[in-house]
Each structure stands twice: as structure tokens, then as C-alpha cells.
Design a protein around this motif. Structure first.
Motif, PDB file in Angstrom:
ATOM      1  N   LEU A  62       0.829  -1.210   0.000  1.00 18.29           N
ATOM      2  CA  LEU A  62       0.000   0.000   0.000  1.00 18.29           C
ATOM      3  C   LEU A  62       0.863   1.259   0.000  1.00 18.29           C
ATOM      4  CD1 LEU A  62      -2.957  -0.896   2.386  1.00 18.29           C
ATOM      5  CD2 LEU A  62      -3.036  -0.470  -0.056  1.00 18.29           C
ATOM      6  N   LEU A  63       1.948   1.224   0.773  1.00 17.89           N
ATOM      7  CA  LEU A  63       2.852   2.367   0.790  1.00 17.89           C
ATOM      8  C   LEU A  63       3.458   2.610  -0.589  1.00 17.89           C
ATOM      9  CD1 LEU A  63       4.352   4.509   2.515  1.00 17.89           C
ATOM     10  CD2 LEU A  63       6.149   2.793   2.799  1.00 17.89           C
ATOM     11  N   LEU A  64       3.877   1.543  -1.249  1.00 15.38           N
ATOM     12  CA  LEU A  64       4.425   1.689  -2.596  1.00 15.38           C
ATOM     13  C   LEU A  64       3.369   2.163  -3.586  1.00 15.38           C
ATOM     14  CD1 LEU A  64       6.753  -1.430  -2.846  1.00 15.38           C
ATOM     15  CD2 LEU A  64       7.417   0.965  -2.620  1.00 15.38           C
ATOM     16  N   LEU A  65       2.137   1.705  -3.423  1.00 20.02           N
ATOM     17  CA  LEU A  65       1.050   2.152  -4.289  1.00 20.02           C
ATOM     18  C   LEU A  65       0.789   3.645  -4.099  1.00 20.02           C
ATOM     19  CD1 LEU A  65      -1.201   1.306  -6.288  1.00 20.02           C
ATOM     20  CD2 LEU A  65      -2.658   1.026  -4.275  1.00 20.02           C
ATOM     21  N   PHE A  66       0.747   4.096  -2.849  1.00 16.49           N
ATOM     22  CA  PHE A  66       0.545   5.515  -2.584  1.00 16.49           C
ATOM     23  C   PHE A  66       1.708   6.349  -3.093  1.00 16.49           C
ATOM     24  CE2 PHE A  66      -2.383   4.310   1.078  1.00 16.49           C
ATOM     25  CZ  PHE A  66      -3.518   4.530   0.323  1.00 16.49           C
ATOM     26  N   LEU A  67       2.929   5.831  -2.942  1.00 13.52           N
ATOM     27  CA  LEU A  67       4.102   6.537  -3.452  1.00 13.52           C
ATOM     28  C   LEU A  67       4.048   6.652  -4.973  1.00 13.52           C
ATOM     29  CD1 LEU A  67       6.839   7.798  -2.700  1.00 13.52           C
ATOM     30  CD2 LEU A  67       7.846   5.548  -3.048  1.00 13.52           C
ATOM     31  N   LEU A  68       3.668   5.580  -5.641  1.00 10.21           N
ATOM     32  CA  LEU A  68       3.537   5.607  -7.092  1.00 10.21           C
ATOM     33  C   LEU A  68       2.467   6.597  -7.528  1.00 10.21           C
ATOM     34  CD1 LEU A  68       4.316   4.292  -9.851  1.00 10.21           C
ATOM     35  CD2 LEU A  68       2.421   2.718  -9.442  1.00 10.21           C
ATOM     36  N   LEU A  69       1.347   6.592  -6.816  1.00 15.07           N
ATOM     37  CA  LEU A  69       0.268   7.528  -7.138  1.00 15.07           C
ATOM     38  C   LEU A  69       0.714   8.971  -6.929  1.00 15.07           C
ATOM     39  CD1 LEU A  69      -2.728   7.720  -7.943  1.00 15.07           C
ATOM     40  CD2 LEU A  69      -3.249   7.721  -5.493  1.00 15.07           C
ATOM     41  N   ALA A  70       1.422   9.233  -5.840  1.00 14.19           N
ATOM     42  CA  ALA A  70       1.917  10.595  -5.578  1.00 14.19           C
ATOM     43  C   ALA A  70       2.913  11.036  -6.645  1.00 14.19           C
ATOM     44  CB  ALA A  70       2.558  10.662  -4.198  1.00 14.19           C
ATOM     45  N   MET A  71       3.775  10.131  -7.070  1.00 15.45           N
ATOM     46  CA  MET A  71       4.748  10.480  -8.104  1.00 15.45           C
ATOM     47  C   MET A  71       4.058  10.774  -9.435  1.00 15.45           C
ATOM     48  SD  MET A  71       7.505  10.613  -6.508  1.00 15.45           S
ATOM     49  CE  MET A  71       8.709  10.770  -7.759  1.00 15.45           C
ATOM     50  N   ILE A  73       1.001  11.975  -9.783  1.00 18.13           N
ATOM     51  CA  ILE A  73       0.332  13.267  -9.638  1.00 18.13           C
ATOM     52  C   ILE A  73       1.346  14.401  -9.720  1.00 18.13           C
ATOM     53  CG2 ILE A  73      -0.920  14.728  -7.994  1.00 18.13           C
ATOM     54  CD1 ILE A  73      -2.392  12.175  -7.102  1.00 18.13           C
ATOM     55  N   LEU A  74       2.486  14.247  -9.039  1.00 15.28           N
ATOM     56  CA  LEU A  74       3.517  15.287  -9.100  1.00 15.28           C
ATOM     57  C   LEU A  74       4.083  15.438 -10.509  1.00 15.28           C
ATOM     58  CD1 LEU A  74       5.448  14.736  -5.760  1.00 15.28           C
ATOM     59  CD2 LEU A  74       3.976  16.648  -6.387  1.00 15.28           C
ATOM     60  N   ALA A  76       2.390  14.940 -13.282  1.00 13.44           N
ATOM     61  CA  ALA A  76       1.375  15.664 -14.047  1.00 13.44           C
ATOM     62  C   ALA A  76       1.391  17.148 -13.701  1.00 13.44           C
ATOM     63  CB  ALA A  76      -0.006  15.072 -13.773  1.00 13.44           C
ATOM     64  N   VAL A  77       1.558  17.463 -12.424  1.00 18.81           N
ATOM     65  CA  VAL A  77       1.628  18.869 -12.008  1.00 18.81           C
ATOM     66  C   VAL A  77       2.856  19.536 -12.609  1.00 18.81           C
ATOM     67  CG1 VAL A  77       1.957  20.371 -10.006  1.00 18.81           C
ATOM     68  CG2 VAL A  77       0.275  18.564  -9.911  1.00 18.81           C
ATOM     69  N   GLN A  78       3.988  18.826 -12.616  1.00 17.29           N
ATOM     70  CA  GLN A  78       5.201  19.387 -13.196  1.00 17.29           C
ATOM     71  C   GLN A  78       5.016  19.665 -14.689  1.00 17.29           C
ATOM     72  OE1 GLN A  78       8.380  16.704 -13.772  1.00 17.29           O
ATOM     73  NE2 GLN A  78       9.897  18.298 -14.133  1.00 17.29           N
ATOM     74  N   ARG A  79       4.421  18.733 -15.400  1.00 13.44           N
ATOM     75  CA  ARG A  79       4.187  18.960 -16.829  1.00 13.44           C
ATOM     76  C   ARG A  79       3.255  20.143 -17.055  1.00 13.44           C
ATOM     77  NH1 ARG A  79       3.922  13.331 -16.691  1.00 13.44           N
ATOM     78  NH2 ARG A  79       1.640  13.385 -16.772  1.00 13.44           N
ATOM     79  N   LEU A  80       2.254  20.283 -16.205  1.00  7.75           N
ATOM     80  CA  LEU A  80       1.329  21.405 -16.327  1.00  7.75           C
ATOM     81  C   LEU A  80       2.033  22.734 -16.078  1.00  7.75           C
ATOM     82  CD1 LEU A  80      -1.636  22.335 -16.694  1.00  7.75           C
ATOM     83  CD2 LEU A  80      -1.831  22.188 -14.207  1.00  7.75           C
ATOM     84  N   VAL A  81       2.885  22.785 -15.052  1.00 14.27           N
ATOM     85  CA  VAL A  81       3.608  24.022 -14.751  1.00 14.27           C
ATOM     86  C   VAL A  81       4.571  24.381 -15.885  1.00 14.27           C
ATOM     87  CG1 VAL A  81       5.352  25.017 -13.201  1.00 14.27           C
ATOM     88  CG2 VAL A  81       3.367  23.861 -12.256  1.00 14.27           C
ATOM     89  N   VAL A  82       5.281  23.400 -16.410  1.00 15.64           N
ATOM     90  CA  VAL A  82       6.207  23.662 -17.515  1.00 15.64           C
ATOM     91  C   VAL A  82       5.444  24.139 -18.746  1.00 15.64           C
ATOM     92  CG1 VAL A  82       7.785  22.530 -19.136  1.00 15.64           C
ATOM     93  CG2 VAL A  82       8.011  22.125 -16.695  1.00 15.64           C
TER      94      VAL A  82
END
Length: 159
Positions: A62-71, A73-74, A76-82
Motif C-alpha cells: 500500500l505504501l508503494l502504491l501511494f508513493l507511485l500515485l503521488a509520483m 500526480i507530481l 502531471a503537475v510538473q508537466r502542467l507548470v512547464v
């Protein structure tokens, strides 16, 4: 309450509208489920028994799943900001080109060149004065460090 009733009516009408299109998909999924269920059941049982025997494995998964999900999302946010930053820079650049073209169109090439030369001269003078001022600050700081610190090495700074 009226909003919920209206939403329910719209959902029901959408369901009735899409039923002819969804029937082949649901029948395909249903047949796939009936074929795959007997094959996958023993593997799912083994996985559940393993998860029951060692709950730490489930926690790590579950921790790895949440980490993968957070990465994700981050990323996607980075691509949006760029993308937004590039859009702003391109808009500013092409806006400047358009403004320069309008100035040349309105005032002429010769007068625009004289104005740009005058602006460049003023900018060079301001830059030169500021450079000399900050160079003086640096020399003053070096002198003060030499008097207070007693030499090189004590209190020296890269600035």
C-alpha cells in the motif's frame, strides 16, 4: 432535493439512451468473467492467504502504491507548470515581436533604430553605475574583513 431528483432523471434517461451501445460490452465482459474466474480463483486465494499471514507485506504494498500515485500526480503537475511557463514565455516573446513591429510601422525604421540606440545607451550607463556601486561595496567589505578578521581565512566569504 429537487436537484437530486433532476440528476436521477437525467441519469436514468442517459442509461436508457446508452443501453443499446453498452449491451455488447457488458455481454463481452460477462463472458470474460465466466471464463477467467475459475482460472484466477486459486491465485487470488493464495494471494489473500499470503496477505493474511504477513500483514506487513500489505502495508509495504500500500505504501508503494501511494508513493507511485503521488509520483504520478507530481509528474502531471510538473508537466502542467512547464506547459504554462512555456506558454507565458512564448506569449511574451511574440507579443514583444508584435509590439516592435507596430512601433516600426508607426514611427519608421530610422526613428525606431535611433530610439533603440538611445535606450541601449541609457541602459549601459545605468548598468555601469550599478556595477561600480556594487564593486565598491565588495571592496569595502573586503577591507572591513581585513581589519576585523586579521587576515585571509578568518571570516572570509565568497561574496
Amino acid at each position: 432535493m429537487e436537484v437530486l431528483q433532476e440528476l436521477a432523471l437525467q441519469t436514468i434517461s442517459l442509461y436508457h439512451f446508452l443501453t443499446p451501445y453498452l449491451t455488447p460490452l457488458t455481454s463481452t465482459l460477462n463472458s470474460a468473467y465466466t471464463h477467467i474466474y475459475p482460472i484466477a480463483l486459486p491465485y487470488v486465494n493464495r494471494l489473500l492467504i499470503l496477505a493474511h499471514d504477513s500483514p506487513a507485506l500489505v502495508s509495504v504494498a500500500l505504501l508503494l502504491l501511494f508513493l507511485l500515485l503521488a509520483m504520478r500526480i507530481l509528474g502531471a503537475v510538473q508537466r502542467l507548470v512547464v506547459w504554462c511557463f512555456r506558454l507565458i514565455l512564448r506569449t511574451a516573446f511574440y507579443g514583444g515581436v508584435v509590439v516592435l513591429g507596430c512601433v516600426v510601422w508607426q514611427r519608421g525604421v530610422e526613428r525606431t533604430a535611433r530610439d533603440v540606440g538611445a535606450w541601449g545607451k541609457v541602459l549601459a550607463e545605468v548598468w555601469g553605475r550599478e556595477y561600480e556601486r556594487w564593486e565598491g561595496y565588495q571592496k569595502l567589505q573586503q577591507q572591513q574583513q581585513g581589519q576585523v578578521g586579521g587576515g585571509v581565512g578568518k571570516g572570509s566569504s565568497w561574496r
